[in-house]
Design a protein around this motif. Structure first.
Motif, PDB file in Angstrom:
ATOM      1  N   GLU A  15       0.841  -1.209   0.000  1.00  0.00           N
ATOM      2  CA  GLU A  15       0.000   0.000   0.000  1.00  0.00           C
ATOM      3  C   GLU A  15       0.874   1.256   0.000  1.00  0.00           C
ATOM      4  N   LYS A  19       1.273   4.078  -3.016  1.00  0.00           N
ATOM      5  CA  LYS A  19       1.075   5.506  -2.767  1.00  0.00           C
ATOM      6  C   LYS A  19       2.313   6.296  -3.193  1.00  0.00           C
ATOM      7  N   SER A  22       2.564   6.473  -6.983  1.00  0.00           N
ATOM      8  CA  SER A  22       1.617   7.381  -7.656  1.00  0.00           C
ATOM      9  C   SER A  22       1.955   8.844  -7.366  1.00  0.00           C
ATOM     10  N   LEU A 163       6.008   9.219   3.584  1.00  0.00           N
ATOM     11  CA  LEU A 163       5.715   7.819   3.265  1.00  0.00           C
ATOM     12  C   LEU A 163       6.993   6.984   3.256  1.00  0.00           C
TER      13      LEU A 163
END
Ligand SMILES: [Zn+2]
Length: 240
Positions: A15, A19, A22, A163
């Motif tokens: 996940e 993220k 993208s 992230l």
């Protein structure tokens, strides 16, 4: 090692990686491309104004030429008229008059041409001012969007950094061998290393997953790979 727990971590990692990827596409491709397109469009408009300015300049040059020509004809008329009184024969006098008439005709043609050019210049300048105004507006809009995009890029950078930090922490907790399988797949399978089984199909390549394989997944003894795309398979409900 609790394989179910490792799979849970891999799903979380996937996940995060999705993220990150993208956001990276947005930051490195989409936003710069948007800006580039706007810039090209704007430069195009500016070029159009420039070519119009050139047109006006050419008209001014043409006007200047005609005006010079006109004054030289007028000078010619003055000279010829002065000469009229020094001429001795009627024949010479008539010839001079004819010369003056011809010059006057030239002058009248030139005057008309100059008036026409002046009209053209006025029209072109009106058009030019309109175009300049449009470009000024477009430039303002472009600069605003550019500032916006630069701001968006900064936000994206912060988000990606956040992230990546999260990823670093998570990666530390994953079994080294499993992580190396995951990362190899991530790099060779278009950024998707692990896929859920959805309605008995691989969630990535959509090929059917056999009941036998689904049973194997549920046993959590070994990692189970899709027969077709060789991604790691998992059952969503199992790890929730
Ligand atoms: Zn597959």
């Amino acid at each position: 090692m609790d394989l179910k727990e490792e799979i849970r971590k891999l799903v979380e990692l996937q996940e995060l990686d999705c993220k990150i990827s993208s956001l990276k596409i947005k930051k490195e491709k989409e936003k710069p491309q948007e800006l580039e397109t706007l810039k090209e469009k704007f430069e195009e408009e500016k070029k159009r104004v420039f070519s119009f300015e050139e047109k006006v300049k050419q008209l001014q040059v043409k006007r200047k030429e005609k005006e010079l020509n006109l004054s030289s004809k007028e000078e010619g008329i003055r000279k010829a008229q002065a000469q009229l009184y020094q001429l001795k024969t009627n024949k010479e006098y008539q010839a001079k008059l004819t010369e003056i008439e011809a010059l006057k005709a030239d002058v009248s043609v030139l005057e008309e041409e100059i008036i026409k050019i002046l009209d053209e210049i006025e029209e072109a300048e009106k058009e030019l001012n309109k175009k300049r105004e449009i470009v000024a507006q477009e430039e303002k809009r472009f600069k605003e969007r550019e500032a916006q995009i630069n701001q968006e890029l900064k936000v994206l950078e912060i988000e990606i950094k956040g992230l990546k930090d999260k990823r670093k922490v998570l990666v530390e907790k994953v079994d080294k061998n499993i992580l190396s399988i995951y990362e190899r797949l991530l790099n060779t399978r278009g950024g998707i290393a692990i896929a859920p089984v959805v309605a008995e199909n691989c969630g990535a390549c959509h090929i059917k997953v056999t009941a036998q394989k689904i049973n194997e997944i549920k046993m959590y003894k070994d990692i189970v790979f899709c027969e077709n795309c060789v991604r790691i398979l998992y059952i969503k409900e199992d790890i929730e």
